[in-house]
Design a protein around this motif. Sequence first.
Motif, PDB file in Angstrom:
ATOM      1  N   HIS A 182      -5.059  -5.311  -4.265  1.00 43.98           N
ATOM      2  CA  HIS A 182      -5.960  -5.877  -5.293  1.00 43.98           C
ATOM      3  C   HIS A 182      -6.526  -7.225  -4.832  1.00 43.98           C
ATOM      4  CE1 HIS A 182      -4.884  -2.661  -7.880  1.00 43.98           C
ATOM      5  NE2 HIS A 182      -3.622  -3.056  -8.048  1.00 43.98           N
ATOM      6  N   LEU A 183      -5.653  -8.078  -4.294  1.00 42.27           N
ATOM      7  CA  LEU A 183      -6.124  -9.361  -3.761  1.00 42.27           C
ATOM      8  C   LEU A 183      -7.080  -9.096  -2.590  1.00 42.27           C
ATOM      9  CD1 LEU A 183      -6.024 -12.484  -3.557  1.00 42.27           C
ATOM     10  CD2 LEU A 183      -3.988 -12.245  -2.133  1.00 42.27           C
ATOM     11  N   GLY A 184      -6.725  -8.130  -1.741  1.00 37.20           N
ATOM     12  CA  GLY A 184      -7.568  -7.781  -0.588  1.00 37.20           C
ATOM     13  C   GLY A 184      -8.942  -7.311  -1.031  1.00 37.20           C
ATOM     14  N   ASN A 185      -8.979  -6.478  -2.057  1.00 44.24           N
ATOM     15  CA  ASN A 185     -10.238  -5.949  -2.569  1.00 44.24           C
ATOM     16  C   ASN A 185     -11.090  -7.083  -3.152  1.00 44.24           C
ATOM     17  OD1 ASN A 185     -12.039  -3.894  -3.511  1.00 44.24           O
ATOM     18  ND2 ASN A 185     -11.145  -4.113  -5.553  1.00 44.24           N
ATOM     19  N   TYR A 186     -10.430  -7.978  -3.890  1.00 44.63           N
ATOM     20  CA  TYR A 186     -11.126  -9.135  -4.468  1.00 44.63           C
ATOM     21  C   TYR A 186     -11.702 -10.002  -3.338  1.00 44.63           C
ATOM     22  CZ  TYR A 186     -11.459 -13.856  -6.421  1.00 44.63           C
ATOM     23  OH  TYR A 186     -11.889 -15.119  -6.754  1.00 44.63           O
ATOM     24  N   LEU A 187     -10.892 -10.242  -2.287  1.00 41.75           N
ATOM     25  CA  LEU A 187     -11.351 -11.083  -1.174  1.00 41.75           C
ATOM     26  C   LEU A 187     -12.474 -10.413  -0.397  1.00 41.75           C
ATOM     27  CD1 LEU A 187      -7.880 -12.403   0.058  1.00 41.75           C
ATOM     28  CD2 LEU A 187      -9.720 -13.797  -0.936  1.00 41.75           C
ATOM     29  N   GLY A 198      -0.384  -2.074  -1.079  1.00 43.18           N
ATOM     30  CA  GLY A 198       0.695  -2.656  -1.893  1.00 43.18           C
ATOM     31  C   GLY A 198       0.122  -3.307  -3.148  1.00 43.18           C
ATOM     32  N   SER A 199       0.987  -3.558  -4.130  1.00 43.73           N
ATOM     33  CA  SER A 199       0.509  -4.215  -5.345  1.00 43.73           C
ATOM     34  C   SER A 199       1.658  -4.917  -6.064  1.00 43.73           C
ATOM     35  CB  SER A 199      -0.146  -3.196  -6.283  1.00 43.73           C
ATOM     36  OG  SER A 199       0.794  -2.203  -6.608  1.00 43.73           O
ATOM     37  N   CYS A 200       1.278  -5.802  -6.976  1.00 42.49           N
ATOM     38  CA  CYS A 200       2.278  -6.513  -7.790  1.00 42.49           C
ATOM     39  C   CYS A 200       2.463  -5.744  -9.095  1.00 42.49           C
ATOM     40  CB  CYS A 200       1.771  -7.931  -8.069  1.00 42.49           C
ATOM     41  SG  CYS A 200       2.654  -8.693  -9.447  1.00 42.49           S
ATOM     42  N   ILE A 201       3.692  -5.342  -9.384  1.00 46.44           N
ATOM     43  CA  ILE A 201       3.938  -4.538 -10.606  1.00 46.44           C
ATOM     44  C   ILE A 201       3.671  -5.358 -11.872  1.00 46.44           C
ATOM     45  CG2 ILE A 201       5.600  -2.864  -9.664  1.00 46.44           C
ATOM     46  CD1 ILE A 201       7.835  -4.763 -10.820  1.00 46.44           C
ATOM     47  N   VAL A 202       3.748  -6.669 -11.762  1.00 47.14           N
ATOM     48  CA  VAL A 202       3.540  -7.524 -12.937  1.00 47.14           C
ATOM     49  C   VAL A 202       2.049  -7.571 -13.299  1.00 47.14           C
ATOM     50  CG1 VAL A 202       3.706  -9.918 -13.740  1.00 47.14           C
ATOM     51  CG2 VAL A 202       5.566  -8.919 -12.387  1.00 47.14           C
ATOM     52  N   HIS A 203       1.219  -7.841 -12.306  1.00 48.17           N
ATOM     53  CA  HIS A 203      -0.216  -7.971 -12.576  1.00 48.17           C
ATOM     54  C   HIS A 203      -0.891  -6.626 -12.816  1.00 48.17           C
ATOM     55  CE1 HIS A 203       0.729 -12.001 -11.095  1.00 48.17           C
ATOM     56  NE2 HIS A 203      -0.304 -12.380 -11.811  1.00 48.17           N
ATOM     57  N   GLU A 204      -0.176  -5.543 -12.531  1.00 43.82           N
ATOM     58  CA  GLU A 204      -0.739  -4.211 -12.815  1.00 43.82           C
ATOM     59  C   GLU A 204      -0.445  -3.754 -14.244  1.00 43.82           C
ATOM     60  OE1 GLU A 204       0.627  -1.579  -9.695  1.00 43.82           O
ATOM     61  OE2 GLU A 204      -1.364  -1.628  -8.775  1.00 43.82           O
ATOM     62  N   THR A 205       0.310  -4.568 -15.010  1.00 39.43           N
ATOM     63  CA  THR A 205       0.691  -4.088 -16.349  1.00 39.43           C
ATOM     64  C   THR A 205      -0.359  -4.397 -17.425  1.00 39.43           C
ATOM     65  OG1 THR A 205       1.893  -6.133 -16.728  1.00 39.43           O
ATOM     66  CG2 THR A 205       3.211  -4.272 -16.019  1.00 39.43           C
TER      67      THR A 205
END
Length: 314
Positions: free
Chosen positions: A157-162, A175-182
């Motif tokens: 997600h950060l990669g896509n944003y960048l 990979g992803s952060c389970i917290v920010h995906e909620t």
Amino acid sequence: MKAVNQKFKDIEEEISFLKKKNNAIILSHFYQDEEIQDIADFIGDSLDLSKKAQKNDADVIVFCGVRFMAEVAKILSPQKKVILPDINAGCSLEESCQVDEFIEFKKKYPGHIVLSYINCSAEIKAESDIIVTSSNAKKIIDSMPVNQKIIFAPDKHLGNYLNKLTKREMILWNGSCIVHETFSERELVKLKVRNDTAKTIAHPECPENILSHADFIGSTSSLLKFISQDKTKRFIVATEPHILHQMKKNEPSKEFLIAPGTDGSCSCSNCPYMELNTLEKLRDCLHDLSPEIKISNELMLKAKKPLNTMLNLS
Ligand code: 13P
Ligand code: SF4
């Protein structure tokens, strides 16, 4: 867990005593429990914490955050003892990127520079050319020639944003952060409609559908800066809810609403790894000077190179 020592008024007093006795410094991330944030000597985002770990006069660093952050402190200050209240405080991004698979992945993309988000293990750092955090990633990518081929790991997600921000086509690790995906887009939109004067701010670990509703996107310390500089009185915050403690302290006249999860509440967006650290475990680790971060010299040397490159470019 040990009982509060009778010599002390409360656990905070006992922690202060143990800190002085061991010439220790307590570093905390904004996602830690409120009482840990309040007792810390320094609080910051991943980049600020890395810099502080490098520049302090303590013999012991108590790292109140997750393990990869404490590992960075150890790599940058190998002569110091670095302790973490709960050694199991990991990170879903770190877990999503295992070194054997990463080495195989890299082989598929010869000629690519390897940029890794600081949320990864020391082993992945050692396999990377440059480390970035969410507060310096754009600057570091922009400093590279436009035709430079890049692998970005581990946060897609950060990669896509960048990629969008810097107009690059970096190859992304999945990979992803389970917290920010909620966070739920549907519930966020409902909250925005009910609070039409509020500004939405988000951490770039959120998926694109959440980021598309944000008025401002940034690292934890950039979010804190934004709420102080912006005249808006009410903010919807799409990141881990413990940051609201600093937001309310810094801007007591402003109002903060955490972005909702699918059930319309925010409790699902607490980071389960950060939550493993408690005030009692902080006291115990200062008492025992354990659990300690231990990394082999060889791995430390390899992981230090891309971290130093980051610090020089920041
Ligand atoms: P920051 O560097 O923005 O503090 O982010 C760290 C992190 O783990 C966010 O989930
Ligand atoms: Fe890792 Fe996400 Fe927790 Fe940050 S919030 S430490 S990225 S699991």
